[in-house]
Write an enzyme that holds these catalytic residues in place. Structure first.
Site, PDB file in Angstrom:
ATOM      1  N   HIS A 163       0.880  -1.179   0.000  1.00  0.00           N
ATOM      2  CA  HIS A 163       0.000   0.000   0.000  1.00  0.00           C
ATOM      3  C   HIS A 163       0.914   1.225   0.000  1.00  0.00           C
ATOM      4  O   HIS A 163       1.982   1.194   0.628  1.00  0.00           O
ATOM      5  CB  HIS A 163      -0.838   0.105   1.271  1.00  0.00           C
ATOM      6  CG  HIS A 163      -1.774  -1.034   1.540  1.00  0.00           C
ATOM      7  ND1 HIS A 163      -1.372  -2.198   2.127  1.00  0.00           N
ATOM      8  CD2 HIS A 163      -3.105  -1.150   1.326  1.00  0.00           C
ATOM      9  CE1 HIS A 163      -2.421  -2.996   2.265  1.00  0.00           C
ATOM     10  NE2 HIS A 163      -3.482  -2.395   1.788  1.00  0.00           N
ATOM     11  N   ASP A 174       2.350   1.993   3.343  1.00  0.00           N
ATOM     12  CA  ASP A 174       3.250   0.988   3.935  1.00  0.00           C
ATOM     13  C   ASP A 174       4.684   1.384   3.658  1.00  0.00           C
ATOM     14  O   ASP A 174       5.585   1.147   4.469  1.00  0.00           O
ATOM     15  CB  ASP A 174       3.100  -0.392   3.270  1.00  0.00           C
ATOM     16  CG  ASP A 174       1.713  -0.962   3.359  1.00  0.00           C
ATOM     17  OD1 ASP A 174       0.980  -0.560   4.267  1.00  0.00           O
ATOM     18  OD2 ASP A 174       1.390  -1.822   2.512  1.00  0.00           O
TER      19      ASP A 174
END
Ligand code: XUL
Ligand code: CO
Length: 446
Positions: A106, A109
């Site tokens: 993501h 992340d």
């Protein structure tokens, strides 16, 4: 060649995991996954296309609703950009050491969210450069990336389906940046998991309008992706609930209906997660088969849930039965295409040794490798296919065939029933087939 990138080794004492076969006593070795072994016309690594998930392996610290982190990642507490570089190094070292060809992430992340849209965009661009270098150095590729549009409080009422247009636009800024990052990194797919695209109460929700907004949002993302050169597959990942009470992408059948209703099925396929199937009260194989039948099987989040509780436990897959059934469907479908098997799974809170991350992935990879071998045997033996074929044989000739071809009327069917008289019972032989499955699974093999 060294098996880590950058200056620091994050998993010292653990080298490249090798295949030692089913009799090995070494926990840090593959028992079934032998990357270069050929099964049919492809190697195991080409069939399985394993991927490590950034968020579970390098971000989550073992928290649960009752307790603080149990894992001490070395980057915790560092300056956010320095932490991003360390996480990237750890991810590529881990993927290289486990012979994993892909990773998924993501946006947040990998790159810290900034205070403004522009700052967030700049952070992701910088981290994308870092990731690109590490991809080049290691040969590890991007299976998919996605935008996290569910963690920040602004998304508490949804992203593309938020009742406030400002939030919809904010979400779009994240998708735009994530697509640009994907194209820069040569991503094979781009994922939408509608984390909060759903509702808690119809008393405050215009469901029809929200779903129209979701379709419009996906069209805009598709058009922008194609405009900037994204040639991969867009994927929707169904999940029936959690965090929202009811999510619009409930299960595979719901998503396929939605994609077809909005003409999105040319660009979008599905990413099926085993644990989400469990939450929708479907077997994992059911969800895969629904996608395969529609020609829309895109990729897999390989994990498992717990049948005894009702939330997403995201455990590493260990069920041979599930893996065999999944691999039979995938093999018959002609393979995963641009997709792969992404371990959307995390260690248990009390699995705190650095080697536990390796053991978990080794287990998941061996499970699917064994599943692949057994599925290939089952398909080559042909007994299951032959059984199913003869079960439907009455549609292969005569009036049954005419019925399938649309040549009969309801009256014709009635007249056939009159002519044939009483129906003969024909056993479905489920127990015989289950016994056969066990026989093949537990056959000794090397
Ligand atoms: C959440 C989940 C996500 C998606 C990506 O249940 O599976 O991690 O895979 O957003
Ligand atoms: Co997932």
């Amino acid at each position: 060649m060294s098996h880590f990138v950058g200056d620091k080794e994050f998993f010292p004492g653990i080298g490249k995991i090798s295949y030692e076969g089913p009799d090995s006593d070494n926990p840090l070795a593959f028992k079934f996954y032998n990357p270069e072994r050929r099964i049919g016309n492809k190697t195991m690594r080409e069939h399985l296309r394993f991927s490590v998930a950034y968020w579970h392996s390098f971000c989550a610290g073992g928290t649960d609703p009752f307790g603080s982190p149990t894992l001490q990642h070395p980057w915790r507490g560092s300056d956010p950009m320095a932490a991003a570089a360390m996480k990237a190094d750890a991810c590529f070292e881990f993927a290289t050491k486990t012979s994993m060809d892909y990773y998924c992430f993501h946006d947040i992340d990998a790159a810290p969210e900034g205070g403004t849209v522009e700052e967030t965009e700049r952070n992701l661009q910088l981290v994308t450069k870092m990731l690109k270098e590490r991809q080049k150095e290691s040969g590890v590729k991007l299976l998919w990336n996605t935008a996290n549009m569910f963690s920040h409080p602004r998304y508490m009422n949804g992203a593309a389906t938020n009742p406030d247009f400002h939030v919809v636009a904010y979400a779009a800024s994240q998708v735009k940046a994530a697509l640009e990052s994907n194209v820069e990194l040569g991503g094979a797919n781009y994922v939408f998991w509608g984390g909060r695209e759903g509702y808690f109460s119809l008393l405050n929700t215009d469901m029809k309008r929200e779903q129209e907004h979701l379709a419009r949002f996906l069209m805009l993302a598709r058009d922008y992706g194609r405009k900037i050169g994204f040639t991969g597959t867009f994927l929707i990942e169904p999940k029936p609930m959690e965090p929202t009470k009811h999510q619009y992408d409930f299960d595979a059948a719901t998503v396929i209906g939605f994609l077809k209703a909005w003409g999105l099925d040319q660009d979008f396929k599905l990413n099926i997660e085993a644990n989400h199937a469990t939450l929708a009260n479907h077997p994992f194989a059911h969800e895969l088969q629904v996608c395969a039948d529609a020609g829309l099987l895109g990729s897999v989040d390989a994990n498992r849930g717990d049948p005894h509780n009702g939330w997403d436990t995201d455990q590493f897959p260990t069920s041979i039965y599930d893996a065999v059934e999944a691999m039979m469907i995938i093999l018959k479908y002609g393979g995963l295409g641009t997709g792969g098997l992404n371990f959307d799974a995390h260690l248990r809170r009390s699995s705190t040794d650095p080697e536990d991350l390796f053991l978990a992935h080794i287990g998941g990879m061996d499970t699917f490798a064994l599943g692949l071998m057994i599925a290939d045997e089952l398909i080559r033996e042909g007994k299951l296919d032959a059984f199913v074929q003869q079960r439907y044989a009455s549609f292969d000739e005569g009036e049954g065939k005419d019925f399938e071809a649309g040549k009969l009327t309801l009256e014709d069917l009635r007249n056939y029933a009159v002519r044939r008289g009483a129906v003969q019972k024909r056993s479905g032989k489920q127990e015989m087939l289950e016994n056969y499955l066990n026989q093949v699974i537990f056959r000794t093999r090397k």
